[in-house]
Design an enzyme around this catalytic site. Structure first.
Site, PDB file in Angstrom:
ATOM      1  CB  CYS A  65       2.466 -11.739 -32.543  1.00  0.00           C
ATOM      2  SG  CYS A  65       4.045 -11.249 -33.230  1.00  0.00           S
ATOM      3  CB  CYS A  68       5.069 -14.173 -32.001  1.00  0.00           C
ATOM      4  SG  CYS A  68       5.284 -12.514 -31.343  1.00  0.00           S
TER       5      CYS A  68
END
Length: 140
Positions: A65, A68
């Site tokens: 991600c 992230c």
């Protein structure tokens, strides 16, 4: 107050103070002042959350991600400000699918705050340092 050692996960009872110059784990002797976020698993999650008298700030994330990945240095930077005031932890939702399912994580990154073993706040999406600090301060 009870705090969980970020190194060995032993529960330590320490006096509650405004600041600490030194606090070491009674088991492994490492510093309890270490603010490096710790990675939780299904086996360690409940132990850490239930035994922490300080708020637990959880970053639900995954290595694939991009938002992230952008949050990693921000999460680490903000954690440095809260030694023995809050415990910063991470849950890799790719490896810990059962925890992601248990907490109904629909999007990542998701920051969840637990106090006294109960979730009190949740925010999804990447946060800048100021917003993350504000979120933590609101829940101390």
């Amino acid at each position: 107050m009870n705090v969980v050692c970020p190194h060995c996960l032993k529960v330590n009872k320490i006096p509650k103070k405004d600041s600490y110059l030194k606090a070491n784990c009674g088991e492994c002797k490492n510093s309890l002042l270490d603010t490096t976020p710790i990675e939780l698993t299904e086996q360690t999650f409940d132990h850490v959350v239930v035994n922490s008298d300080i708020p637990v700030i959880i970053d639900f994330w995954a290595p694939w991600c991009n938002p992230c990945k952008m949050m990693i240095p921000i999460f680490n930077e903000v954690s440095n400000k809260y030694s023995l005031k809050a415990l910063f932890v991470k849950v890799n939702t790719q490896e810990q699918e059962s925890l992601a399912s248990r907490f109904l994580i629909k999007s990542i990154p998701t920051i969840a705050i637990f106090k006294q073993a109960e979730e009190v706040k949740r925010v999804s999406g990447a946060l800048d340092p100021l917003k993350l600090s504000s979120l933590v301060n609101e829940n101390l």
